[in-house]
Structures are given as C-alpha cells and as structure tokens.
Design a protein around this motif. Structure first.
Motif, short mmCIF file in Angstrom:
data_model
loop_
_atom_site.label_atom_id
_atom_site.label_comp_id
_atom_site.label_asym_id
_atom_site.label_seq_id
_atom_site.Cartn_x
_atom_site.Cartn_y
_atom_site.Cartn_z
N ALA A 38 9.91 0.75 -4.17
CA ALA A 38 8.66 -0.04 -3.75
C ALA A 38 8.45 -1.06 -5.08
O ALA A 38 8.60 -0.58 -6.33
N GLU A 88 11.00 5.91 -3.23
CA GLU A 88 9.64 6.10 -3.33
C GLU A 88 9.25 5.68 -1.87
O GLU A 88 8.48 4.75 -1.58
N PHE A 91 5.84 5.23 -0.13
CA PHE A 91 4.98 4.02 0.27
C PHE A 91 5.32 3.07 1.26
O PHE A 91 4.91 1.73 1.35
N ASP A 119 0.15 13.50 -1.37
CA ASP A 119 -0.35 12.76 -2.46
C ASP A 119 -1.26 14.01 -3.25
O ASP A 119 -1.16 15.27 -3.14
N PHE A 125 1.36 10.85 2.57
CA PHE A 125 1.19 9.17 2.64
C PHE A 125 1.61 8.79 3.95
O PHE A 125 2.52 9.42 4.84
N VAL A 170 -2.77 5.79 -3.93
CA VAL A 170 -1.85 5.42 -4.93
C VAL A 170 -2.13 4.87 -6.25
O VAL A 170 -2.94 4.19 -6.68
#
Length: 193
Positions: A38, A88, A91, A119, A125, A170
């Motif tokens: 990400a 990651e 994301f 999260d 997510f 985030v």
C-alpha cells in the motif's frame, strides 16, 4: 492450479516477515515474483516491505485507484511471473480483491495476500472483508496478548497512551500507536468502557 491465499492476523504476528520469507523461497529456486504494498504506508520508505526484524524488499505501490489486474498482467507479459505477493492487503478495495481473483483465475498466477483482519474497533477493513469471503485459502498467523493468550484484536492508543475508541479507520502506525490483545482485554478497554 493457482489460488488466492489470505494470511491474516492482528499486528505483530510476523505477516511481513512471512511474506518476505516466502518471496525469498521462490527467488531461491529461480522463480520470478513481484511484491506489492500500500502506498499509504511509508513508515520504512516508499516502495518497501520491511519487517520488524530487519528483512526488507522493494515493492510496487498500489493506491485506491490502481488496477491490479492490469498492472500484474503488464509485468507478467514483460517477464512471466510465478507468484504475486500483497502486503498490507487490508487496504485493498473490493474491486482490487476481484482483480486479484482474476489474476489467479485468468493468468494462473498464485496470489499471497497478507494483512490485518480487523481495525482498532474490531471492524473488518474492506480488503480483509472480501479476502475472507473470496480467497481460496485462509491462514491465520498468530501473536499473543500481554497475558499470554492469543491476540486477535488491536487497540489504538493516542500520543499520551490513552485508548482511542473513535476516529478514522486508517491511521498508519506501529508499536507506538497499536497493541495486539486477546478479546477479553480488548473488550475491557474498548467495548466496556
């Protein structure tokens, strides 16, 4: 037959270390791999996957608007690939997870995605949600709470060490901002406070 794998955990379970080790194993056998991460996580430099124990590798960056299928297809056309690694992965967008499914199904390239399951409020997510739903294989990587039990939740703390119970989903950070905990200790701090 290629498959889509999702390796998930709370923070500090060694996701990036496992990714880097697997990528190294492919390369050691003369196979070609590509790594993506990400763009918003630049704690260790842009275009890098870095583990807490010091391993690192260069990576392509993805953003919300990145068409991963097109990017991977172009790289594969230039130099045939044996595996794609995604760091990651939480994301990723829903569309990007679909694109990774297409990489597996149409290009026949295995995709190994690594990311957080939830999260700081125990909500999934978008990337994790769709990887949990659509991946061919799910693998939980484990870490422990300060009490010694399995940690599968993450607590966010502010700059003064206080628990955060609201805010943007985030916020990139490491041990200075997040602590992995078991459900019992997470609930005491986040759900029951």
């Amino acid at each position: 037959m290629a498959q889509l794998y999702f390796y998930y955990s709370a923070m500090n379970a060694g996701k990036s270390t496992a990714l880097l080790q697997s990528a190294y194993n492919y390369k050691e056998r003369g196979m070609h791999v590509e790594i993506f991460t990400a763009a918003l996580d630049d704690r260790y430099g842009r275009g890098k996957v870095t583990s807490r124990i010091g391993l690192h590798a260069d990576a392509h960056l993805f953003q919300a608007e990145t068409d991963l299928f097109s990017a991977i297809e172009a790289l594969h056309t230039a130099s045939p690939m044996n595996c794609v690694f995604i760091d990651e992965a939480q994301f990723l967008s829903k569309a990007q997870v679909k694109q990774l499914c297409k990489v597996v199904d149409e290009l026949n390239i295995p995709v190994l995605a690594y990311g957080l399951r939830t999260d700081f409020l125990a909500e999934t997510f978008a990337g994790s949600h769709y990887l949990l739903a659509w991946a061919d294989k799910l693998v939980e990587l484990k870490t422990i709470c300060h009490c010694g039990r399995k940690a599968n939740f993450v607590v966010r703390r502010d700059e003064n060490g206080r628990v955060v119970r609201e805010g943007e989903q985030v916020q990139v950070g490491g041990n200075d901002s997040y602590e992995s905990m078991c459900r019992k200790h997470f609930a005491e701090l986040v759900w029951e406070s």
